[in-house]
Motif scaffolding. Structure first.
Motif, PDB file in Angstrom:
ATOM      1  N   ILE A 182      47.844 -45.596  31.270  1.00 46.24           N
ATOM      2  CA  ILE A 182      46.658 -45.604  32.147  1.00 46.24           C
ATOM      3  C   ILE A 182      45.430 -45.109  31.397  1.00 46.24           C
ATOM      4  N   LEU A 183      45.593 -44.019  30.618  1.00 45.06           N
ATOM      5  CA  LEU A 183      44.462 -43.463  29.864  1.00 45.06           C
ATOM      6  C   LEU A 183      43.959 -44.434  28.813  1.00 45.06           C
ATOM      7  N   GLN A 184      44.867 -45.192  28.205  1.00 42.12           N
ATOM      8  CA  GLN A 184      44.458 -46.177  27.202  1.00 42.12           C
ATOM      9  C   GLN A 184      43.687 -47.327  27.830  1.00 42.12           C
ATOM     10  N   GLN A 185      44.030 -47.639  29.088  1.00 43.88           N
ATOM     11  CA  GLN A 185      43.364 -48.750  29.777  1.00 43.88           C
ATOM     12  C   GLN A 185      41.967 -48.348  30.271  1.00 43.88           C
ATOM     13  N   MET A 186      41.760 -47.030  30.423  1.00 35.37           N
ATOM     14  CA  MET A 186      40.461 -46.557  30.918  1.00 35.37           C
ATOM     15  C   MET A 186      39.413 -46.662  29.820  1.00 35.37           C
ATOM     16  N   HIS A 187      38.199 -47.055  30.194  1.00 35.37           N
ATOM     17  CA  HIS A 187      37.102 -47.136  29.230  1.00 35.37           C
ATOM     18  C   HIS A 187      36.057 -46.106  29.655  1.00 35.37           C
ATOM     19  N   VAL A 188      35.998 -44.972  28.924  1.00 31.01           N
ATOM     20  CA  VAL A 188      35.066 -43.906  29.251  1.00 31.01           C
ATOM     21  C   VAL A 188      33.895 -43.953  28.280  1.00 31.01           C
ATOM     22  N   ASP A 189      32.709 -44.138  28.802  1.00 28.40           N
ATOM     23  CA  ASP A 189      31.514 -44.259  27.973  1.00 28.40           C
ATOM     24  C   ASP A 189      30.893 -42.874  27.786  1.00 28.40           C
ATOM     25  N   VAL A 190      31.175 -42.224  26.671  1.00 30.02           N
ATOM     26  CA  VAL A 190      30.662 -40.892  26.381  1.00 30.02           C
ATOM     27  C   VAL A 190      29.497 -41.010  25.394  1.00 30.02           C
ATOM     28  N   GLU A 191      28.331 -40.527  25.803  1.00 27.16           N
ATOM     29  CA  GLU A 191      27.149 -40.627  24.956  1.00 27.16           C
ATOM     30  C   GLU A 191      26.972 -39.355  24.135  1.00 27.16           C
ATOM     31  N   THR A 192      26.527 -39.510  22.907  1.00 26.27           N
ATOM     32  CA  THR A 192      26.204 -38.359  22.075  1.00 26.27           C
ATOM     33  C   THR A 192      24.830 -37.837  22.459  1.00 26.27           C
ATOM     34  N   ASP A 193      24.518 -36.612  22.024  1.00 22.11           N
ATOM     35  CA  ASP A 193      23.193 -36.047  22.298  1.00 22.11           C
ATOM     36  C   ASP A 193      22.095 -36.908  21.684  1.00 22.11           C
ATOM     37  N   THR A 194      22.366 -37.454  20.504  1.00 23.69           N
ATOM     38  CA  THR A 194      21.373 -38.301  19.841  1.00 23.69           C
ATOM     39  C   THR A 194      21.087 -39.548  20.667  1.00 23.69           C
ATOM     40  N   GLU A 195      22.135 -40.152  21.211  1.00 23.64           N
ATOM     41  CA  GLU A 195      21.951 -41.348  22.050  1.00 23.64           C
ATOM     42  C   GLU A 195      21.175 -41.008  23.312  1.00 23.64           C
ATOM     43  N   ILE A 196      21.460 -39.850  23.871  1.00 22.97           N
ATOM     44  CA  ILE A 196      20.733 -39.424  25.074  1.00 22.97           C
ATOM     45  C   ILE A 196      19.256 -39.235  24.753  1.00 22.97           C
ATOM     46  N   MET A 197      18.967 -38.590  23.619  1.00 20.77           N
ATOM     47  CA  MET A 197      17.570 -38.372  23.244  1.00 20.77           C
ATOM     48  C   MET A 197      16.860 -39.693  22.968  1.00 20.77           C
ATOM     49  N   GLN A 198      17.565 -40.639  22.392  1.00 21.22           N
ATOM     50  CA  GLN A 198      16.975 -41.965  22.167  1.00 21.22           C
ATOM     51  C   GLN A 198      16.538 -42.594  23.481  1.00 21.22           C
ATOM     52  N   GLU A 211      14.104 -32.528  29.752  1.00 18.59           N
ATOM     53  CA  GLU A 211      15.446 -32.834  29.234  1.00 18.59           C
ATOM     54  C   GLU A 211      15.514 -32.618  27.720  1.00 18.59           C
ATOM     55  N   LEU A 212      14.460 -32.987  27.026  1.00 18.60           N
ATOM     56  CA  LEU A 212      14.438 -32.780  25.576  1.00 18.60           C
ATOM     57  C   LEU A 212      14.486 -31.291  25.236  1.00 18.60           C
ATOM     58  N   GLU A 213      13.770 -30.482  26.009  1.00 18.45           N
ATOM     59  CA  GLU A 213      13.758 -29.042  25.754  1.00 18.45           C
ATOM     60  C   GLU A 213      15.170 -28.468  25.837  1.00 18.45           C
ATOM     61  N   TYR A 214      15.958 -28.992  26.771  1.00 16.84           N
ATOM     62  CA  TYR A 214      17.349 -28.542  26.908  1.00 16.84           C
ATOM     63  C   TYR A 214      18.157 -28.877  25.654  1.00 16.84           C
ATOM     64  N   HIS A 215      17.938 -30.056  25.095  1.00 13.63           N
ATOM     65  CA  HIS A 215      18.744 -30.511  23.960  1.00 13.63           C
ATOM     66  C   HIS A 215      18.324 -29.883  22.635  1.00 13.63           C
ATOM     67  N   VAL A 216      17.023 -29.644  22.443  1.00 15.62           N
ATOM     68  CA  VAL A 216      16.569 -29.213  21.113  1.00 15.62           C
ATOM     69  C   VAL A 216      16.831 -27.743  20.825  1.00 15.62           C
ATOM     70  N   HIS A 217      17.388 -27.017  21.783  1.00 15.99           N
ATOM     71  CA  HIS A 217      17.802 -25.649  21.479  1.00 15.99           C
ATOM     72  C   HIS A 217      18.900 -25.656  20.416  1.00 15.99           C
ATOM     73  N   GLN A 218      19.654 -26.747  20.343  1.00 15.71           N
ATOM     74  CA  GLN A 218      20.664 -26.891  19.299  1.00 15.71           C
ATOM     75  C   GLN A 218      19.975 -27.345  18.009  1.00 15.71           C
ATOM     76  N   ILE A 219      20.264 -26.645  16.930  1.00 18.29           N
ATOM     77  CA  ILE A 219      19.572 -26.889  15.659  1.00 18.29           C
ATOM     78  C   ILE A 219      19.689 -28.340  15.216  1.00 18.29           C
ATOM     79  N   ASP A 220      20.881 -28.910  15.279  1.00 18.33           N
ATOM     80  CA  ASP A 220      21.077 -30.290  14.832  1.00 18.33           C
ATOM     81  C   ASP A 220      20.275 -31.268  15.680  1.00 18.33           C
TER      82      ASP A 220
END
Length: 351
Positions: free
Chosen positions: A62-78, A100-109
């Motif tokens: 069942i887990l293999q059949q599921m398609h979970v779309d997980v976005e990276t922080d970079t994709e979210i910022m884009q 939203e950007l302010e929330y993400h840029v606290h992380q150095i990367d």
């Protein structure tokens, strides 16, 4: 002798205090045989329980059949940057993007990736937006991005952020913008001697001094004194670094180019800082007292003014009384004793 109590069963040796090894083996065989005899009902019960749950293999499929779309922080910022620059984007949408950007840029990367995405220049441009809410939020994003992040600090410096932030602190029509701009300026120059030098060259000290003539800038004045005190301590700490380390020597060379103390004295800060001693807030008083101690050598003549001496005398009397109240509580909190010691330290230096 066998015994049974509900689902529990066992055996008791009525002849001896214990069973021999062979007797225990025989007992276990008999128990197993007894359970096998009643396994029909037990097996059915077990089957009913198993039917209620999926097997590991079924869950795996069942887990293999599921398609979970997980976005990276970079994709979210884009996506956020695209939404900001989209034609017809509303002020509320752009404000939401910056939040939203302010929330993400606290992380150095993430803050560094924002540069690669072209989003950092977007934030710099947003500082000059006609909407004061957007200007304030852009300054907040900038402050979060540059905090303890040398790569982003350099980008901000090269993008001309220092004079822009100084201008906002001095003259923006919005109090919120001025506060956020001072926050961004503080995070940008801390532990970055080149930015501190640029701050001095661009009239940063004069800008902060103007706050003392603004009746609506009480909070900003306190933050300004806190910043300058931190920068002075930063320089003192670098001066005390061991000369054996080449890195330490390079730091010393960089900070030697930043004449902070000299320019503070020339700009009249020896007279300005003590004026905050009449603040009703103990935390503010502590910051002011510490700044006065750090500046004592070049400023001691200015501390001899009647007004400053009166302020110190009032504080000494107040904290002596508070220390007496503080002691019986035995709470382990000697905060007022600390403040009294700061007042006494200045007085002792003066005598």
């Amino acid at each position: 002798m066998k015994w049974k109590d509900g689902d529990r069963q066992g055996m008791v040796n009525t002849k001896n205090k214990y069973f021999t090894a062979s007797e225990l083996k025989d007992a276990l065989k008999k128990f197993k045989a007894d359970q096998d005899d009643v396994s029909a009902a037990g097996q059915q019960k077990l089957k009913n329980v198993k039917d209620q749950y999926r097997s590991y293999d079924e869950l795996k499929d069942i887990l293999q059949q599921m398609h979970v779309d997980v976005e990276t922080d970079t994709e979210i910022m884009q996506k956020l940057l695209l939404a900001y620059t989209e034609e017809g984007s509303s002020g509320d949408m752009r404000l939401h993007v910056l939040t939203e950007l302010e929330y993400h840029v606290h992380q150095i990367d993430n803050a560094q990736n924002l540069i690669e995405l072209g989003g950092f220049q977007l934030v710099i441009l947003a500082l000059n937006d006609s909407n004061s809410d957007i200007r304030a939020e852009a300054a907040r994003v900038l402050g979060a991005a540059v905090q303890s992040n040398p790569k982003v600090q350099i980008e901000a410096l090269e993008s001309g952020a220092v004079p822009t932030l100084i201008r906002f602190v001095a003259s923006d029509s919005s109090t919120a913008v001025r506060k956020k701009a001072l926050y961004a300026l503080s995070t940008l120059v801390r532990h970055f001697p080149l930015a501190q030098l640029r701050f001095l060259q661009q009239g940063g000290l004069s800008c902060l001094a103007q706050l003392f003539g603004d009746p609506n800038a009480t909070t900003l004045r306190i933050k300004a004194v806190t910043l300058l005190h931190d920068l002075m301590v930063e320089q003192i700490n670098v001066e005390n670094l061991s000369p054996d380390n080449p890195t330490n020597m390079e730091k010393k060379k960089q900070y030697e180019k930043v004449p902070l103390l000299q320019m503070m004295v020339e700009a009249g800060w020896c007279q300005l800082i003590p004026t905050l001693l009449d603040s009703p807030d103990h935390d503010t008083r502590e910051k002011v007292l510490r700044a006065m101690i750090t500046l004592f050598t070049p400023c001691h003549n200015d501390y001899k003014s009647t007004e400053t001496q009166q302020h110190l005398s009032v504080l000494r009397g107040e904290y002596q009384a508070l220390v007496v109240e503080e002691k019986p509580e035995d709470s382990g909190d000697d905060y007022f004793s600390l403040l009294l010691s700061l007042v006494d330290e200045i007085s002792t230096k003066m005598s």
